[in-house]
Design a protein around this motif. Sequence first.
Motif, PDB file in Angstrom:
ATOM      1  N   ASP A 355      29.750  79.491  34.433  1.00 35.20           N
ATOM      2  CA  ASP A 355      30.794  79.828  35.406  1.00 35.20           C
ATOM      3  C   ASP A 355      32.167  79.929  34.755  1.00 35.20           C
ATOM      4  N   ALA A 356      32.399  79.093  33.716  1.00 31.86           N
ATOM      5  CA  ALA A 356      33.709  79.088  33.051  1.00 31.86           C
ATOM      6  C   ALA A 356      33.764  80.030  31.852  1.00 31.86           C
ATOM      7  N   SER A 357      32.651  80.740  31.581  1.00 31.94           N
ATOM      8  CA  SER A 357      32.572  81.675  30.441  1.00 31.94           C
ATOM      9  C   SER A 357      32.945  81.011  29.122  1.00 31.94           C
ATOM     10  N   ILE A 358      32.432  79.787  28.916  1.00 31.37           N
ATOM     11  CA  ILE A 358      32.713  79.052  27.680  1.00 31.37           C
ATOM     12  C   ILE A 358      31.792  79.543  26.566  1.00 31.37           C
ATOM     13  N   SER A 359      32.376  79.778  25.404  1.00 33.88           N
ATOM     14  CA  SER A 359      31.580  80.136  24.236  1.00 33.88           C
ATOM     15  C   SER A 359      30.788  78.915  23.786  1.00 33.88           C
ATOM     16  N   VAL A 360      29.504  79.103  23.529  1.00 34.43           N
ATOM     17  CA  VAL A 360      28.627  77.994  23.141  1.00 34.43           C
ATOM     18  C   VAL A 360      28.153  78.192  21.705  1.00 34.43           C
ATOM     19  N   HIS A 361      28.355  77.177  20.879  1.00 36.48           N
ATOM     20  CA  HIS A 361      27.906  77.177  19.471  1.00 36.48           C
ATOM     21  C   HIS A 361      28.515  78.338  18.688  1.00 36.48           C
ATOM     22  N   GLY A 362      29.684  78.787  19.119  1.00 34.05           N
ATOM     23  CA  GLY A 362      30.361  79.863  18.409  1.00 34.05           C
ATOM     24  C   GLY A 362      29.729  81.227  18.577  1.00 34.05           C
ATOM     25  N   LEU A 363      28.820  81.371  19.564  1.00 35.66           N
ATOM     26  CA  LEU A 363      28.071  82.619  19.740  1.00 35.66           C
ATOM     27  C   LEU A 363      28.453  83.373  21.010  1.00 35.66           C
ATOM     28  N   GLY A 364      29.491  82.946  21.657  1.00 34.39           N
ATOM     29  CA  GLY A 364      29.901  83.599  22.899  1.00 34.39           C
ATOM     30  C   GLY A 364      29.320  82.889  24.119  1.00 34.39           C
ATOM     31  N   PRO A 365      29.722  83.330  25.316  1.00 35.52           N
ATOM     32  CA  PRO A 365      29.251  82.682  26.547  1.00 35.52           C
ATOM     33  C   PRO A 365      27.746  82.857  26.754  1.00 35.52           C
ATOM     34  N   LEU A 366      27.145  81.894  27.443  1.00 35.71           N
ATOM     35  CA  LEU A 366      25.731  81.968  27.799  1.00 35.71           C
ATOM     36  C   LEU A 366      25.518  82.963  28.928  1.00 35.71           C
ATOM     37  N   SER A 367      24.284  83.389  29.074  1.00 33.77           N
ATOM     38  CA  SER A 367      23.910  84.196  30.237  1.00 33.77           C
ATOM     39  C   SER A 367      22.586  83.651  30.754  1.00 33.77           C
ATOM     40  N   GLY A 368      22.411  83.702  32.040  1.00 32.22           N
ATOM     41  CA  GLY A 368      21.182  83.200  32.626  1.00 32.22           C
ATOM     42  C   GLY A 368      21.254  83.261  34.138  1.00 32.22           C
ATOM     43  N   LYS A 369      20.094  83.279  34.754  1.00 31.18           N
ATOM     44  CA  LYS A 369      20.037  83.374  36.212  1.00 31.18           C
ATOM     45  C   LYS A 369      20.121  81.965  36.805  1.00 31.18           C
ATOM     46  N   VAL A 370      21.344  81.413  36.785  1.00 36.33           N
ATOM     47  CA  VAL A 370      21.500  80.011  37.146  1.00 36.33           C
ATOM     48  C   VAL A 370      21.145  79.726  38.609  1.00 36.33           C
ATOM     49  N   ASP A 371      21.432  80.664  39.494  1.00 35.92           N
ATOM     50  CA  ASP A 371      21.096  80.438  40.910  1.00 35.92           C
ATOM     51  C   ASP A 371      19.583  80.406  41.102  1.00 35.92           C
ATOM     52  N   GLU A 372      18.887  81.328  40.450  1.00 40.03           N
ATOM     53  CA  GLU A 372      17.434  81.369  40.565  1.00 40.03           C
ATOM     54  C   GLU A 372      16.806  80.134  39.913  1.00 40.03           C
ATOM     55  N   ILE A 373      17.355  79.739  38.765  1.00 46.01           N
ATOM     56  CA  ILE A 373      16.861  78.536  38.089  1.00 46.01           C
ATOM     57  C   ILE A 373      17.046  77.317  38.985  1.00 46.01           C
ATOM     58  N   ALA A 374      18.229  77.206  39.606  1.00 45.39           N
ATOM     59  CA  ALA A 374      18.514  76.056  40.478  1.00 45.39           C
ATOM     60  C   ALA A 374      17.546  76.013  41.651  1.00 45.39           C
ATOM     61  N   ARG A 375      17.254  77.167  42.210  1.00 41.71           N
ATOM     62  CA  ARG A 375      16.320  77.221  43.349  1.00 41.71           C
ATOM     63  C   ARG A 375      14.913  76.809  42.924  1.00 41.71           C
ATOM     64  N   LYS A 376      14.467  77.334  41.781  1.00 42.78           N
ATOM     65  CA  LYS A 376      13.134  76.998  41.287  1.00 42.78           C
ATOM     66  C   LYS A 376      13.046  75.511  40.916  1.00 42.78           C
TER      67      LYS A 376
END
Length: 453
Positions: A355-376
């Motif tokens: 949500d905050a578009s934070i770069s992770v491990h120096g590789l840029g922001p993460l991407s993922g279907k967080v809403d779908e993951i949360a529901r599952k």
Amino acid sequence: MVKGREIQFGTEADIEGRPCPDSLSEWIDGLPEDLIEIVNQLANSGFGAWTVGGCVRDALLGAPIGDIDLCSTCPPEIVMDIFGTDAIPTGIQFGTVTIKGRNQHYELTTLRSEGVYRDGRRPEHVQWGNSLLEDLSRRDFTINSMAIDLARKKLYDPFDGLVDLSEHTIRAVGDPMQRCDEDGLRIFRAYRFLDRGNLGLWNLNVELHAAMQSKQPILSKVAIERKWTELQKVLMGPHAASVLKLMIEDGALHHVLPNAQFVNPTILSLLEQYTDLSWTIKHRLAFLLVEFDGKEVHQSLKRLKLPNTLLKNTSEFHGFLGHVPKPHSAALRVFRYCLKEDAELHLKFQRILIDASISVHGLGPLSGKVDEIARKWVELKPQQTNHQCLVDGHWIMNRTGIEHGIRLGRLKQWLHRLQIEHDLTSVSEIEMELSRISWQHSEPSTWPQLRFP
């Protein structure tokens, strides 16, 4: 030890005291019996003894009391004689003896005067003394430089610690430059004392803050383990983000965690916004350093000389933060199995970082279907299968003809993964899965393993 609740009068202090306020009198009346017995033994042996430091400060604040420390005119060798097997010479060369009570230990330090500090850590020599005033004058901050005569119910506060408590100010005893020269760790302690928990974030006295900024080179003389101890307390405080921000601005954090000196301010804002009691030290460290490469973080943590378990767990959790699980039940079961009690917090971290578009491990922001993951994740039923693999190597050899070796071990891992993915609870189900996978005509290096990611 002397029995009874009455507190015996010991040697009087060499400074004027004031009557204890009602809150302190009530605290004294509720002190443990074994502590009273220790004070009485010292008094009956012709010595003075006073509660001192943090316990006095916290009693005045109405905060929970941790350790109860004493100072006394009794030399450490005589303390050892008086208390016999109940005395432990924890720092006898500096006048400190730990006395075993029935339910807790008490640290007793002989009043002392000190020589010059040439190494920024400890005095060149220590001389036992009789002056409570001199003893209090060598302490770090005014709020820690108060003492109580329990029998007389007198509070000794020669440096106006009560005033600083009421004004929520951290101020040095005497000359702040000299205090920092004596022990560089006092710089880190001052930052740590700013966070007073439910009492909020306190203020640094201007002169002390200037001394802390000016004397930072002395931090290089302080053992990394001591600096880490203070930083750990800062990180675990409810106002950690605000204290860390000041440490970064002053350049102090560089002396213990060089990477953190360049932390994105947004990370600190997120720490302030989301940190709660479920975030242990490994979670806070991993989140603080989430932008940095895993290898770099591992080296920084290793430099802190952390216990091996904490080093391993923090590095591992930091590594997991670079990966988002797939949004289907089988993958989430493996994710849950591998991360155990950290799984839910990991998902919370993922949402915050995405949500905050934070770069992770120096590789840029993460991407993922967080809403779908949360529901599952919410729909995922509790694990029914055994944590261990339901079949062993002998079972696999009997059914496949594979001999001991890499292929056997890797096939067992594959079957174990299938067991977790599909939540299998019987050997017959494992046997069914074995008949479905193509292990005969593929390389073991390509077989799935039970791990995340």
